[in-house]
Design a protein around this motif. Structure first.
Motif, PDB file in Angstrom:
ATOM      1  N   VAL A  98      35.719  49.086  46.450  1.00 57.62           N
ATOM      2  CA  VAL A  98      35.081  48.891  45.129  1.00 57.62           C
ATOM      3  C   VAL A  98      36.184  49.067  44.078  1.00 57.62           C
ATOM      4  O   VAL A  98      36.263  48.252  43.238  1.00 57.62           O
ATOM      5  CB  VAL A  98      33.788  49.552  45.054  1.00 57.62           C
ATOM      6  N   THR A  99      36.680  50.440  44.235  1.00 58.84           N
ATOM      7  CA  THR A  99      37.695  50.334  43.408  1.00 58.84           C
ATOM      8  C   THR A  99      38.812  49.425  43.248  1.00 58.84           C
ATOM      9  O   THR A  99      39.500  48.898  42.185  1.00 58.84           O
ATOM     10  CB  THR A  99      38.489  51.789  43.508  1.00 58.84           C
ATOM     11  N   ARG A 100      39.557  49.079  44.462  1.00 60.75           N
ATOM     12  CA  ARG A 100      40.253  47.938  44.893  1.00 60.75           C
ATOM     13  C   ARG A 100      39.955  46.594  43.903  1.00 60.75           C
ATOM     14  O   ARG A 100      40.683  45.927  43.184  1.00 60.75           O
ATOM     15  CB  ARG A 100      40.737  47.835  46.203  1.00 60.75           C
ATOM     16  N   LEU A 101      38.540  46.306  43.978  1.00 60.56           N
ATOM     17  CA  LEU A 101      38.030  45.105  43.474  1.00 60.56           C
ATOM     18  C   LEU A 101      37.968  44.954  42.178  1.00 60.56           C
ATOM     19  O   LEU A 101      38.389  44.019  41.264  1.00 60.56           O
ATOM     20  CB  LEU A 101      36.690  45.182  43.954  1.00 60.56           C
ATOM     21  N   GLY A 102      37.585  46.290  41.675  1.00 60.89           N
ATOM     22  CA  GLY A 102      37.525  46.559  40.052  1.00 60.89           C
ATOM     23  C   GLY A 102      39.072  46.368  39.435  1.00 60.89           C
ATOM     24  O   GLY A 102      39.132  46.086  38.358  1.00 60.89           O
ATOM     25  N   ASP A 103      39.888  47.024  40.143  1.00 66.28           N
ATOM     26  CA  ASP A 103      41.205  46.948  39.769  1.00 66.28           C
ATOM     27  C   ASP A 103      42.037  45.724  39.829  1.00 66.28           C
ATOM     28  O   ASP A 103      43.140  45.669  39.064  1.00 66.28           O
ATOM     29  CB  ASP A 103      42.009  48.226  40.388  1.00 66.28           C
ATOM     30  N   SER A 104      41.706  44.857  40.469  1.00 68.09           N
ATOM     31  CA  SER A 104      42.336  43.656  40.847  1.00 68.09           C
ATOM     32  C   SER A 104      42.688  43.015  39.616  1.00 68.09           C
ATOM     33  O   SER A 104      41.791  42.843  38.828  1.00 68.09           O
ATOM     34  CB  SER A 104      41.790  42.656  41.703  1.00 68.09           C
ATOM     35  N   PRO A 105      43.786  42.349  39.202  1.00 67.55           N
ATOM     36  CA  PRO A 105      43.870  41.607  37.930  1.00 67.55           C
ATOM     37  C   PRO A 105      43.310  40.230  37.815  1.00 67.55           C
ATOM     38  O   PRO A 105      43.106  39.463  38.803  1.00 67.55           O
ATOM     39  CB  PRO A 105      45.678  41.373  38.049  1.00 67.55           C
ATOM     40  N   LYS A 106      42.839  40.282  36.731  1.00 66.34           N
ATOM     41  CA  LYS A 106      42.179  38.854  36.253  1.00 66.34           C
ATOM     42  C   LYS A 106      42.667  38.759  34.814  1.00 66.34           C
ATOM     43  O   LYS A 106      42.173  39.265  33.736  1.00 66.34           O
ATOM     44  CB  LYS A 106      40.614  39.097  36.317  1.00 66.34           C
ATOM     45  N   LEU A 107      43.248  37.553  34.707  1.00 68.88           N
ATOM     46  CA  LEU A 107      43.835  37.030  33.137  1.00 68.88           C
ATOM     47  C   LEU A 107      44.530  38.359  32.485  1.00 68.88           C
ATOM     48  O   LEU A 107      44.280  38.699  31.386  1.00 68.88           O
ATOM     49  CB  LEU A 107      42.608  36.805  32.319  1.00 68.88           C
ATOM     50  N   GLY A 108      45.341  39.048  33.363  1.00 72.14           N
ATOM     51  CA  GLY A 108      46.051  39.994  32.843  1.00 72.14           C
ATOM     52  C   GLY A 108      45.452  41.308  32.780  1.00 72.14           C
ATOM     53  O   GLY A 108      46.247  42.311  32.371  1.00 72.14           O
ATOM     54  N   VAL A 109      44.080  41.594  32.803  1.00 70.37           N
ATOM     55  CA  VAL A 109      43.597  42.864  32.722  1.00 70.37           C
ATOM     56  C   VAL A 109      42.834  43.027  34.282  1.00 70.37           C
ATOM     57  O   VAL A 109      42.607  42.155  35.174  1.00 70.37           O
ATOM     58  CB  VAL A 109      42.624  42.862  31.799  1.00 70.37           C
ATOM     59  N   PRO A 110      42.488  44.268  34.342  1.00 68.86           N
ATOM     60  CA  PRO A 110      41.562  44.673  35.776  1.00 68.86           C
ATOM     61  C   PRO A 110      40.383  43.870  35.707  1.00 68.86           C
ATOM     62  O   PRO A 110      39.829  43.766  34.594  1.00 68.86           O
ATOM     63  CB  PRO A 110      41.405  46.055  35.574  1.00 68.86           C
ATOM     64  N   LEU A 111      39.934  43.212  36.856  1.00 67.19           N
ATOM     65  CA  LEU A 111      38.582  42.496  36.845  1.00 67.19           C
ATOM     66  C   LEU A 111      37.341  43.234  36.211  1.00 67.19           C
ATOM     67  O   LEU A 111      36.765  42.646  35.383  1.00 67.19           O
ATOM     68  CB  LEU A 111      38.064  42.275  38.413  1.00 67.19           C
ATOM     69  N   ARG A 112      37.513  44.543  36.538  1.00 69.21           N
ATOM     70  CA  ARG A 112      36.400  45.563  35.979  1.00 69.21           C
ATOM     71  C   ARG A 112      36.397  44.969  34.426  1.00 69.21           C
ATOM     72  O   ARG A 112      35.340  44.967  33.877  1.00 69.21           O
ATOM     73  CB  ARG A 112      36.436  46.764  36.251  1.00 69.21           C
ATOM     74  N   GLU A 113      37.502  45.477  33.786  1.00 69.33           N
ATOM     75  CA  GLU A 113      37.613  45.146  32.250  1.00 69.33           C
ATOM     76  C   GLU A 113      37.407  43.862  31.701  1.00 69.33           C
ATOM     77  O   GLU A 113      36.668  43.556  30.766  1.00 69.33           O
ATOM     78  CB  GLU A 113      38.959  45.570  31.798  1.00 69.33           C
ATOM     79  N   HIS A 114      37.688  42.936  32.585  1.00 69.47           N
ATOM     80  CA  HIS A 114      37.709  41.463  32.214  1.00 69.47           C
ATOM     81  C   HIS A 114      35.952  41.070  32.372  1.00 69.47           C
ATOM     82  O   HIS A 114      35.579  40.451  31.283  1.00 69.47           O
ATOM     83  CB  HIS A 114      38.423  40.545  33.154  1.00 69.47           C
ATOM     84  N   LEU A 115      35.434  41.612  33.156  1.00 70.12           N
ATOM     85  CA  LEU A 115      34.048  41.363  33.328  1.00 70.12           C
ATOM     86  C   LEU A 115      33.177  42.304  32.265  1.00 70.12           C
ATOM     87  O   LEU A 115      32.348  41.517  31.678  1.00 70.12           O
ATOM     88  CB  LEU A 115      33.371  41.578  34.868  1.00 70.12           C
ATOM     89  N   GLU A 116      33.351  43.372  31.931  1.00 74.52           N
ATOM     90  CA  GLU A 116      32.704  44.071  30.961  1.00 74.52           C
ATOM     91  C   GLU A 116      32.931  43.463  29.521  1.00 74.52           C
ATOM     92  O   GLU A 116      32.142  43.426  28.764  1.00 74.52           O
ATOM     93  CB  GLU A 116      33.329  45.575  30.917  1.00 74.52           C
ATOM     94  N   GLY A 117      34.202  43.083  29.604  1.00 72.87           N
ATOM     95  CA  GLY A 117      34.658  42.359  28.083  1.00 72.87           C
ATOM     96  C   GLY A 117      33.890  41.234  27.947  1.00 72.87           C
ATOM     97  O   GLY A 117      33.577  40.846  26.525  1.00 72.87           O
ATOM     98  N   LEU A 118      33.150  40.234  28.733  1.00 73.17           N
ATOM     99  CA  LEU A 118      32.294  39.473  28.775  1.00 73.17           C
ATOM    100  C   LEU A 118      31.025  39.710  27.692  1.00 73.17           C
ATOM    101  O   LEU A 118      30.572  39.106  27.199  1.00 73.17           O
ATOM    102  CB  LEU A 118      31.858  38.579  29.912  1.00 73.17           C
ATOM    103  N   TYR A 119      30.500  41.198  27.833  1.00 73.33           N
ATOM    104  CA  TYR A 119      29.500  41.712  27.383  1.00 73.33           C
ATOM    105  C   TYR A 119      29.846  42.221  25.957  1.00 73.33           C
ATOM    106  O   TYR A 119      28.890  43.032  25.678  1.00 73.33           O
ATOM    107  CB  TYR A 119      28.580  42.216  28.341  1.00 73.33           C
ATOM    108  N   GLN A 120      30.971  42.175  25.408  1.00 77.45           N
ATOM    109  CA  GLN A 120      31.277  43.011  24.406  1.00 77.45           C
ATOM    110  C   GLN A 120      30.437  42.577  23.236  1.00 77.45           C
ATOM    111  O   GLN A 120      30.122  41.596  22.905  1.00 77.45           O
ATOM    112  CB  GLN A 120      32.935  42.704  23.815  1.00 77.45           C
ATOM    113  N   THR A 121      29.987  43.828  22.333  1.00 72.80           N
ATOM    114  CA  THR A 121      29.225  43.281  21.321  1.00 72.80           C
ATOM    115  C   THR A 121      29.545  44.474  20.206  1.00 72.80           C
ATOM    116  O   THR A 121      30.144  45.586  20.469  1.00 72.80           O
ATOM    117  CB  THR A 121      27.783  43.622  21.704  1.00 72.80           C
ATOM    118  N   PRO A 122      29.568  44.159  18.942  1.00 68.79           N
ATOM    119  CA  PRO A 122      30.043  45.045  17.843  1.00 68.79           C
ATOM    120  C   PRO A 122      29.175  46.181  17.765  1.00 68.79           C
ATOM    121  O   PRO A 122      27.866  46.025  18.004  1.00 68.79           O
ATOM    122  CB  PRO A 122      30.142  44.222  16.478  1.00 68.79           C
TER     123      PRO A 122
END
Ligand SMILES: [Zn+2]
Length: 770
Positions: A98-122
């Motif tokens: 699961v750690t490896r999955l979350g760390d794997s790169p997606k558009l220049g950032v870790p997948l985890r960060e990329h997916l969380e970023g989809l739900y960013q809100t001010p």
């Protein structure tokens, strides 16, 4: 091998849905049922088959009993979920995955960060970027209206209306991008007949969640070619395919009815997919793994194990596959299974539609294909179900060895018709199974246990190719009425429809008439409707039956047995002498009253409450007062009190006269007549005495019998009627003793203690006894 024609009770897994994929759609076999049948119907090392596997329960209990288990379901999503329960990889390996999955790169950032970023809100308080846990969408507006967030920067959290930035973020996600077509092609490739349906189903995901869920799938397939880890991660993803769809209303909201076309509620939740993935993983990780499971790759490892495998930890003992029964029948040699045990599937178009989508999503179009014929069915079609199950049972019959058993254990909603029960009995009869036992127990849900043996080939072949439908109808009606009368006579009590229904289908099956009904070959003929029609007509026209409100009874009850409730009371009292556990007591009672005599759980509970005492949690003993001789001595005392009391109240008293224990006379007439009972066995007293002569008749019972007496009166209108017509009254022993010992006593005091809930017990009355 024992014949199992009695009710095998099971325990529903307590505590709601376990944190496992699809748990909320599946109906696991109650715990303990598979263990009991495996024990009784198989020898160690023999094979138990669950052909409609919904959970790991049958496999687990078979393996714990030292048997081998095969579980199949045509639905790959169910099999993925169940296999995860049986063989979950080492948690440390999975954590790393699961750690490896979350760390794997997606558009220049870790997948985890990329997916969380989809739900960013001010953040509404500090305006710095926060991440939403979920959004609430409005179906008509086709956009989110509310968000639930937590701000890492200022610690603020809660819900807030969406801001323009939230809507702008959505515009960056392509609605029909690569991910959409990728998943659609996996479910239904271009030109596939299911493509329209697949597109409709994909609309159950917001573009953002579809993108996130598809990204996870692609990463999992790329990073984890090794199947155990990949399957485990796909199990977690399956759980997210369910929880991250648009089908879930916000808390307190209402979900639309479950039809074959799932649609989102007016307001629905869009969960943050990465968070849902982590939550699902944590939940599954916390489930205890099952011990002793050694998965086989193919059928031959189960039915003909390689002796070399004995060297290391034993040969494989479990095979679980996303196979149809037909496929299973091709893979397994005939006669290789000793017990087939299942909760037969109920038609569930809503879950079929979702499973179609999820199976294709996770495994591609071949996995989705078996659902396509099912998706064409708009609603439950029981005739089709009956024919399909007949074909399935035929395939299963080949797999069953001679002397083996087919057991179907399932529940139906109370107060509903029983087309599944009828269809299953017809299908099994038609496929060459002989019904050995049918046990029915109403208990919240109505539970059934059907046990079949393989019919002799001759019995199957004896059925004429095209039986005469009219003659068959006459025979079925005659047998139906006879069966209804028989079950009423044997239970000795008025019964509700489901008992009569079960008894009738039991007899129609046993007499071979259902098998003939399946063989009738006529245009527009449905065996299911035909049988139902005969049963309905038989009950409507039955001359030997009468209705008592909701219940049925015999027109001529002369040959009826003693009421079952009385026989069960005696049996519970007897079994309690062995200080059993509650489970052992139930088993013993069900074994004494098999099949259609199965008592309700409520009756067993009432008898237990009356005669038993829980000496330690789960273990019961006969009450000290009910030990041999003691109750009888008390009874003698009560008789003495009654004689004493009568004299003090100015009556002429008499013992053992006119069938009563004590009579009180005044002016030569009987004013009070008492029967003193140790038990709650009322029928001998109530149904045997003649009409009242103007005397007040009383049954004196021990305090501990009062609620059992109430239970019996509540369930048996004959007893209620006898009490009313015979002008019977109840009185509890302790009050008689108190009254007999009181310094002064009047006839008015007697009134205060009469009844199962006498005036002296009613708080609102506030009347002291003396
Ligand atoms: Zn903030």
């Amino acid at each position: 091998m024992r014949k199992m024609d009695y009710f095998v009770p099971g325990r529903r897994t307590e505590g709601g849905h376990r944190p496992w994929a699809l748990a909320r759609y599946l109906q696991p076999m109650p715990a303990g049922v598979a263990a009991a049948y495996a024990e009784a119907c198989t020898e160690p090392g023999e094979v138990v088959l669950d052909p409609f596997c919904q959970s790991e329960v049958v496999v687990r209990e078979a393996v714990e009993a030292g048997r081998k288990a095969i579980a199949v379901n045509f639905n790959p999503a169910i099999v993925l979920a169940v296999r995860g329960r049986l063989a979950w990889p080492d948690p440390r390996e999975l954590d790393a995955a699961v750690t490896r999955l979350g760390d794997s790169p997606k558009l220049g950032v870790p997948l985890r960060e990329h997916l969380e970023g989809l739900y960013q809100t001010p953040c509404p308080r500090c305006h710095r970027p926060a991440v939403a846990d979920h959004f609430v969408w409005d179906r008509e507006k086709r956009e989110p209206v509310e968000r639930s967030y937590r701000c890492q920067a200022c610690g603020s959290e809660g819900t807030a209306p969406v801001e323009p930035a939230d809507l702008e973020a959505l515009e960056r996600i392509e609605t029909r991008g690569f991910h959409y077509w990728y998943i659609l092609d996996r479910v239904a490739p271009p030109g596939d007949e299911g493509r329209d349906q697949a597109q409709r189903l994909l609309n159950l995901y917001t573009p953002r969640n579809l993108y996130a869920l598809a990204s996870l799938l692609i990463k999992i397939e790329t990073l984890f070619p090794q199947s155990a880890l990949r399957d485990a991660l796909k199990t977690v993803l399956l759980s997210c395919l369910d929880s991250c769809s648009s089908l879930h209303p916000p808390q307190g909201g209402e979900a639309p009815p479950r039809t074959s076309r799932p649609r989102p509620p007016q307001r629905f939740v869009e969960r943050n997919v990465w968070r849902a993935f982590e939550a699902a993983y944590d939940g599954m990780r916390s489930c205890a793994p099952l011990a002793g499971i050694r998965l086989a790759e193919g059928a031959e490892e189960i039915v003909a194990p390689d002796l070399l495998a004995l060297a290391e930890g034993g040969p494989p003992n479990v095979l679980i596959k996303a196979w149809t029964v037909r496929r299973l029948a091709r893979e397994l040699p005939s006669g290789s299974v000793t017990l087939i045990l299942a909760d037969p599937p109920r038609p569930d178009p809503y879950f079929w539609a979702l499973s179609y989508l999820w199976s294709g999503w996770l495994f591609g179009p071949r996995a989705a294909a078996p659902f396509k014929p099912l998706l064409r069915r708009k609603r439950s079609d029981w005739d089709w179900y009956c024919r399909a199950m007949e074909a399935t049972f035929r395939a299963l019959r080949r797999l069953l060895k001679n002397g083996g058993r087919l057991v179907l254990a399932f529940a139906e909603e109370a107060d509903a018709p029983r087309p599944r029960l009828e269809a299953l009995l017809l299908a099994a009869s038609g496929a060459g199974f002989d019904l050995e036992g049918l046990a029915y127990r109403p208990d919240g849900e109505d539970e059934y246990r059907l046990s079949f043996a393989k019919a002799a080939k001759s019995a199957v072949e004896e059925v004429p190719a095209a039986p005469d439908a009219e003659a068959l109808a006459r025979q079925m009606r005659a047998q139906a009425e006879a069966a209804a009368q028989e079950v009423l006579r044997e239970r000795g009590e008025p019964l509700a429809w489901p008992w009569l229904h079960a008894a009738i289908y039991h007899r129609l099956s046993r007499s071979g008439l259902l098998r003939q009904a399946m063989a009738v070959d006529e245009e527009g003929f449905s065996p299911l409707d035909f049988a139902a029609q005969q049963v309905r007509t038989a009950l409507e026209e039955a001359e030997g039956l009468v209705r008592l409100g909701e219940l049925w009874w015999l027109k001529e009850p002369g040959r009826a047995a003693r009421p079952l409730a009385d026989r069960v009371e005696e049996a519970v009292c007897e079994v309690l002498r062995e200080a059993p556990s509650r489970e052992a007591l139930e088993r013993a009672i069900y074994a004494r009253f098999p099949g259609l005599l199965t008592p309700e759980e409520g009756l067993i509970g009432a008898c237990l409450g009356s005669y038993g005492r829980e000496v330690e949690p789960g273990r019961w003993q006969l009450r000290a007062e009910d030990q041999l001789g003691r109750r009888e001595r008390q009874r003698e005392e009560v008789r003495a009190h009654l004689l004493e009391l009568g004299k003090r109240l100015g009556f002429a008293v008499q013992a053992d006269a006119e069938g009563f224990d004590v009579l009180w006379r005044e002016d030569g007439q009987v004013a009070y007549a008492f029967v003193v009972l140790r038990t709650a066995i009322l029928s001998d007293v109530l149904l045997a005495r003649g009409k009242p002569s103007g005397a007040q008749r009383c049954i004196a019972i021990p305090e501990e019998r009062a609620s059992l007496v109430e239970f019996k009166l509540g369930h048996n209108p004959l007893l209620r009627r006898a009490v009313a017509e015979g002008r019977w009254q109840f009185v509890k022993w302790p009050y008689l003793a108190q009254l007999a010992q009181a310094r002064e006593v009047t006839r008015h005091d007697l009134k205060k203690i009469m009844g199962l809930r006498p005036i002296v017990e009613r708080a609102e009355a506030q009347i002291p006894l003396f």
